[in-house]
Scaffold this active site. Sequence first.
Site, short mmCIF file in Angstrom:
data_model
loop_
_atom_site.label_atom_id
_atom_site.label_comp_id
_atom_site.label_asym_id
_atom_site.label_seq_id
_atom_site.Cartn_x
_atom_site.Cartn_y
_atom_site.Cartn_z
CD GLU A 36 -2.30 7.16 4.29
OE1 GLU A 36 -2.97 7.60 5.34
OE2 GLU A 36 -2.77 6.62 3.35
CD GLN A 83 -1.02 2.77 7.67
OE1 GLN A 83 -1.47 3.91 7.83
NE2 GLN A 83 -1.59 2.01 6.90
#
EC number: 2.4.1.64
Length: 774
Positions: free
Chosen positions: A498, A611
């Site tokens: 994100e 991530q």
Amino acid sequence: MANKTKKPIYPFEDWVIRETQFSIDTNYRNETIFTLANGYIGMRGTFEERYSGPKNTSFNGTYINGFYEIHDIVYPEGGYGFAKIGQTMLNVADSKIIKLYVDGEEFDLLQGKILFYERVLDMKKGFVERKVKWESPTGKILEVKIKRIVSLNRQHLAAISFTMQPVNFTGKIRFVSAIDGNVSNINDSEDVRVGSNLKGKVLKTIDKSVEGLKGWIVQKTQKSNFSYACAIDNVLVADSKYEVSNSLEEDGVKVIVDLEAEKGTSYTLNKFISYYTSKDFDENKLVALALEEIEKAKNDGFETIEKEQEEFLNSFWKDADVIIEGDKALQQGIRFNEFHLLQSVGRDGKTNIAAKGLTGGGYEGHYFWDSDIYIMPFFLYTKPEIAKALVMYRYNLLDAARSRAKELGHKGALYPWRTIDGPECSAYFPAGTAQYHINADIVYALKRYVEATNDVDFLYDYGCEILFETARFWEDLGAYIPLKGNKFCINCVTGPDEYTALVDNNAYTNYMAKMNLEYAYDIANKMKKEVPQKYQKVASKLNLKDEEIVAWKKAADNMYLPYSKELDIIPQDDSFLYKERITVDEIPEDQFPLLLHWHYLNIYRYQICKQPDVLLLMFLQREKFTKDELKKNYDYYEPITTHDSSLSPAIFSILANEIGYTDKAYKYFMMTARMDLDDYNDNVKDGIHAASMAGTWSAVVNGFGGMRVYTNELHFEPRLPKEWNLLSFNVRYKGRKINVKLTKENVVFALLEGEPIEIYYFDKKILLEKGEIK
């Protein structure tokens, strides 16, 4: 209190979490740790007698999975297709209240003196027990023992046994057992991950009653039009006369029991609690159902409920327990994580597992892709019937997904990025709706479920609709781009990372969409041959044409799959490698997590990851990449990954294990295994990190256990950490139950249940038969 040194908070014990002293400073955190839930009801570990400490040191939460209020999402500058309606899981009436008065003095841990204090979460028996020796301000000493259970067997039931014994006095005692419906959600946090969009009280009490030892209230939401009933009944266990009185409050009921207590004698009040909602039952029957539930529980008795709880957990641990010898901290950590996963997961096909489970209202109680990609495998290979319920939940959302796709001008179905029961609730579309990969994540979970269970009936009766509608969506979303060699491209999307948004050809998305399209094509053709009547039924329902199915194959075959010749890696997307690269080491420590310290435009400007994105793809579709490719991509992406998402460390641990980075594998595993238990991020007060907890199981089984599931094949390449003496775990697969045991000397496989099965140990094929050990 931040746990900056990452020191263990609780003593290392195999099956319990033990708190040995009460402190205002750690109270909020411990309320999460000592939460009890059953997938339907969740009760934070707040005290029965209530808490009189300072503001922001406690939050008294009780939740019902999937029970929510709606609210308008307000944008200063909105746009077409923006999510309009938010859903927020509600904090419902607090029913665990049992106040105690001794000759008029209130039992309160912040008054008088605490002479002894201990609270235990027993993960084998499924209860929280608190023992307190307390001296009142006037010198009266009493011992209190309180045991709480939220029944895993009876989803609508909780029970409390509250025992007190005067130590140095004889006098009047009063129990006040209550329901308090004057509740609201947390909404004073600046952290978008924690606060609620609901301000103030949203539940209105529409009915209430109290008579004798029994009482109930009914409350209703203002906008979602849901109601629920909460009922209580109380039983005094004592050889003593007592008087009962009661009162109706504005938003609750009180049952008052008065008696004369003698020194050295124990007095126990058992309380039975039930919740029913109009989401699942007729509104007019809620009170009757709740009363029936507690009546049965009262007749069965508290001890019966205790016994049922232990039996339920015994069955769970027989399948799910992971045994680690050589590290007591990790043994405790993984059991704690698995216990909370079981407590958090909806098992009815109508609910799922929220990011914070049922321990807090963070992320508004929404369900994300976490449950399909991170949490699903744990249940699939230990309790597949729960995995089935999670996939069925997605099927039950299909109409809402169709509506969302239509709203955005697409064919097929588009699943919401975050929701409770269907509509898109993500107000920030660059990291919400743009994460189209959720469609393929859901199909990936469906595919894994069918492969691991052989449940083709579920696929043909339900799953195929998800499959075909998502394939339709992908074929409509993408386009054949001349300047990309007429390859099928998927533009303006956000992948799992994100910190990079609205990009073209995110590698994760394209590979996963290709899998989705191929699987849909294969299953459509398989159904035509094997179950033509079922195929005709679904084709008619969806108005599915043969030319569409051909188009899916064409899109899959021509999918643009990014690759950088210069770096010999998979670029995260078309633009990623053209941004300035910044490593985590270059960023001051006080800037993490970046989303709370940097504007998103600054984050998007760099090669920086929240991530794993490409690396998650390589884990999920492991058979498509060589070990050398894995290593090159790992080496490229690891230095620029912040792990600002709790989903991150587990995947890095698994892949580091395979590459041979054993120290890194262990380091990342440690980050996830006790993340909540040791409060690594100083935010466990707001609730657990459910997906990270599931990642712990994956890091053990897929990482150190080396398990990979290729199509219809189980492969193991185990690597026991040097710190451990033994690792043992079970896997359920295709009706079998296999035990895997690693020691420093050898690896042992045993078929515990089911027909013989072939598995792979590195490159060696092994036939496992029941009763044999290999």
